[in-house]
Design an enzyme around this catalytic site. Sequence first.
Site, PDB file in Angstrom:
ATOM      1  N   ARG A  53      57.095  43.050  32.223  1.00  0.00           N
ATOM      2  CA  ARG A  53      56.293  44.268  32.483  1.00  0.00           C
ATOM      3  C   ARG A  53      55.244  44.529  31.407  1.00  0.00           C
ATOM      4  NH1 ARG A  53      61.422  46.059  34.449  1.00  0.00           N
ATOM      5  NH2 ARG A  53      61.298  45.920  36.712  1.00  0.00           N
ATOM      6  N   LYS A  62      39.801  43.062  31.431  1.00  0.00           N
ATOM      7  CA  LYS A  62      39.933  42.544  32.799  1.00  0.00           C
ATOM      8  C   LYS A  62      40.718  41.236  32.744  1.00  0.00           C
ATOM      9  CE  LYS A  62      36.018  44.463  35.311  1.00  0.00           C
ATOM     10  NZ  LYS A  62      34.755  44.177  36.004  1.00  0.00           N
ATOM     11  N   GLU A  84      25.030  36.304  29.354  1.00  0.00           N
ATOM     12  CA  GLU A  84      25.757  37.591  29.336  1.00  0.00           C
ATOM     13  C   GLU A  84      25.223  38.498  28.216  1.00  0.00           C
ATOM     14  OE1 GLU A  84      27.902  38.493  31.657  1.00  0.00           O
ATOM     15  OE2 GLU A  84      28.897  36.702  32.440  1.00  0.00           O
ATOM     16  N   LYS A  99      28.853  46.565  25.394  1.00  0.00           N
ATOM     17  CA  LYS A  99      29.978  46.505  26.335  1.00  0.00           C
ATOM     18  C   LYS A  99      31.003  47.597  25.992  1.00  0.00           C
ATOM     19  CE  LYS A  99      33.251  43.897  28.862  1.00  0.00           C
ATOM     20  NZ  LYS A  99      33.688  42.694  29.481  1.00  0.00           N
ATOM     21  N   GLU A 127      36.640  50.875  35.806  1.00  0.00           N
ATOM     22  CA  GLU A 127      35.527  50.614  36.727  1.00  0.00           C
ATOM     23  C   GLU A 127      35.537  51.518  37.957  1.00  0.00           C
ATOM     24  OE1 GLU A 127      34.294  46.436  36.881  1.00  0.00           O
ATOM     25  OE2 GLU A 127      33.564  46.770  38.900  1.00  0.00           O
ATOM     26  N   ARG A 168      31.032  51.280  34.803  1.00  0.00           N
ATOM     27  CA  ARG A 168      31.387  49.943  34.305  1.00  0.00           C
ATOM     28  C   ARG A 168      30.818  48.857  35.224  1.00  0.00           C
ATOM     29  NH1 ARG A 168      36.912  47.454  31.652  1.00  0.00           N
ATOM     30  NH2 ARG A 168      36.163  45.305  31.597  1.00  0.00           N
ATOM     31  N   ASN A 178      28.276  44.333  35.937  1.00  0.00           N
ATOM     32  CA  ASN A 178      28.249  43.274  36.951  1.00  0.00           C
ATOM     33  C   ASN A 178      26.836  42.865  37.340  1.00  0.00           C
ATOM     34  OD1 ASN A 178      31.048  43.317  37.034  1.00  0.00           O
ATOM     35  ND2 ASN A 178      31.085  44.907  38.609  1.00  0.00           N
ATOM     36  N   HIS A 215      26.128  39.555  39.016  1.00  0.00           N
ATOM     37  CA  HIS A 215      27.403  38.958  39.426  1.00  0.00           C
ATOM     38  C   HIS A 215      27.610  38.916  40.937  1.00  0.00           C
ATOM     39  CE1 HIS A 215      28.206  39.067  35.186  1.00  0.00           C
ATOM     40  NE2 HIS A 215      29.386  38.501  35.349  1.00  0.00           N
ATOM     41  N   HIS A 244      28.539  35.323  41.709  1.00  0.00           N
ATOM     42  CA  HIS A 244      29.828  34.886  42.266  1.00  0.00           C
ATOM     43  C   HIS A 244      29.619  34.170  43.600  1.00  0.00           C
ATOM     44  CE1 HIS A 244      32.567  37.872  39.864  1.00  0.00           C
ATOM     45  NE2 HIS A 244      32.168  36.839  39.153  1.00  0.00           N
ATOM     46  N   HIS A 278      29.700  29.589  34.948  1.00  0.00           N
ATOM     47  CA  HIS A 278      29.647  31.009  35.324  1.00  0.00           C
ATOM     48  C   HIS A 278      28.359  31.685  34.817  1.00  0.00           C
ATOM     49  CE1 HIS A 278      30.824  35.084  36.196  1.00  0.00           C
ATOM     50  NE2 HIS A 278      30.738  35.404  34.914  1.00  0.00           N
TER      51      HIS A 278
HETATM   52  N1  GLY Z   1      32.587  41.374  32.875  1.00  0.00           N
HETATM   53  C1  GLY Z   1      32.367  42.690  33.289  1.00  0.00           C
HETATM   54  C2  GLY Z   1      33.414  43.663  32.854  1.00  0.00           C
HETATM   55  O1  GLY Z   1      34.213  43.373  31.990  1.00  0.00           O
HETATM   56  O2  GLY Z   1      33.492  44.744  33.394  1.00  0.00           O
END
Ligand code: GLY
Length: 370
Positions: free
Chosen positions: A123, A145, A187, A229, A239, A243, A247, A250, A254, A268
Amino acid sequence: METVKNLEISLKSKKYKIFLGNNLLNQIDFILKNHLTNKNIVILYDKVLKDRLNILELSLSKVASKIASIEISSGEKSKSLNNYIKLCEQVIKTGISRDTIIVAFGGGVIGDLVGFVSSTLLRGLNFIQIPSTLLSQVDSSIGGKTGINSVYGKNLIGTFYQPIAVLTDVSLLQTLNKREILSGYAEIVKHSIIKDKVFFQWLEKNGPDIIMGNNQLRIEAILKSCRIKRSVVEEDEFEKGNRALLNLGHTFGHAIEGYLNYDGTILHGEAVSIGIIMAIKLSLKMGYCSKNDYERILKHFNDVGLPTSMKLYTSKIIDPLKLWKIMQNDKKMYKNHLNFILPDKIGKCTIRKDIKKSEVLSLLNEELRT
Ligand code: GLY
């Protein structure tokens, strides 16, 4: 002793520090002493870092009570459900308890996967990120994330789970090739376009030297990027709102990776780089940003060698409709519409929820038909 900079990330769920500098790996026992003393540590490391592993193990052995190391193959394929299960069993087999510390030593794939393993084992076990690529140092190692891939799309299975510390050592970047450095640089520029025009100006001046390998500038760029960030994540850890600005590039990115089957053809950051250019073109088409800003961004991408077109990665004709369909599976789909992050100007972006399929398809058609 090398200079160590640090940056505190202060979130509702956890507070932790990013420690940043050159040649930090062999000082981890000292830098993270409070976290590591008398702990049972399991290192999950990227196979490509095997020759650095003993430096890490040696340093950890000065404070830890027990160390086990498990190798993971590089590449997106490692983020499969099967591999996740296999990895959990391997970690359990080493003999873990609630106060075991997991160390994720590798790039974005390792960080995402190991973060998810850590968040689910017993957990939730404490974990430390040691990002080894520029991309993971400026983006994926911070903000919590974690995730693995489903057959239906990237990172669809995951959690928000913060590390207890991040150790960012720029000496790890020395063995990366230019493509991998550029992938991370995409990035960094992304962060400047989202929130900081002065930083973008600084990158216009220093980008080429950062890419060539100037460590002082790399440390500064990583720090500036992490500050941006941090400010976004501290405001919206899970998010629910802004947040999503992170993206930028992205949604397209993606889809490009998905179109090319995540087979390593495109990195990426390369897909994000092309995605940012597509986003700014869409923004220009919609009348949100000026031609001047569009041209300035495009010029910087060309100056440093960031890719700006998907056509570089396949000799086949690209089907815009197929790209659009892949976008529909993206987890950024909300209530049946896609969010697009579009620049209004350098240093400011907006989450657009009202972009029509026809507008995106028209852009893709202009872009991709030969
Ligand atoms: N890579 C985008 C974020 O961490 O929200």
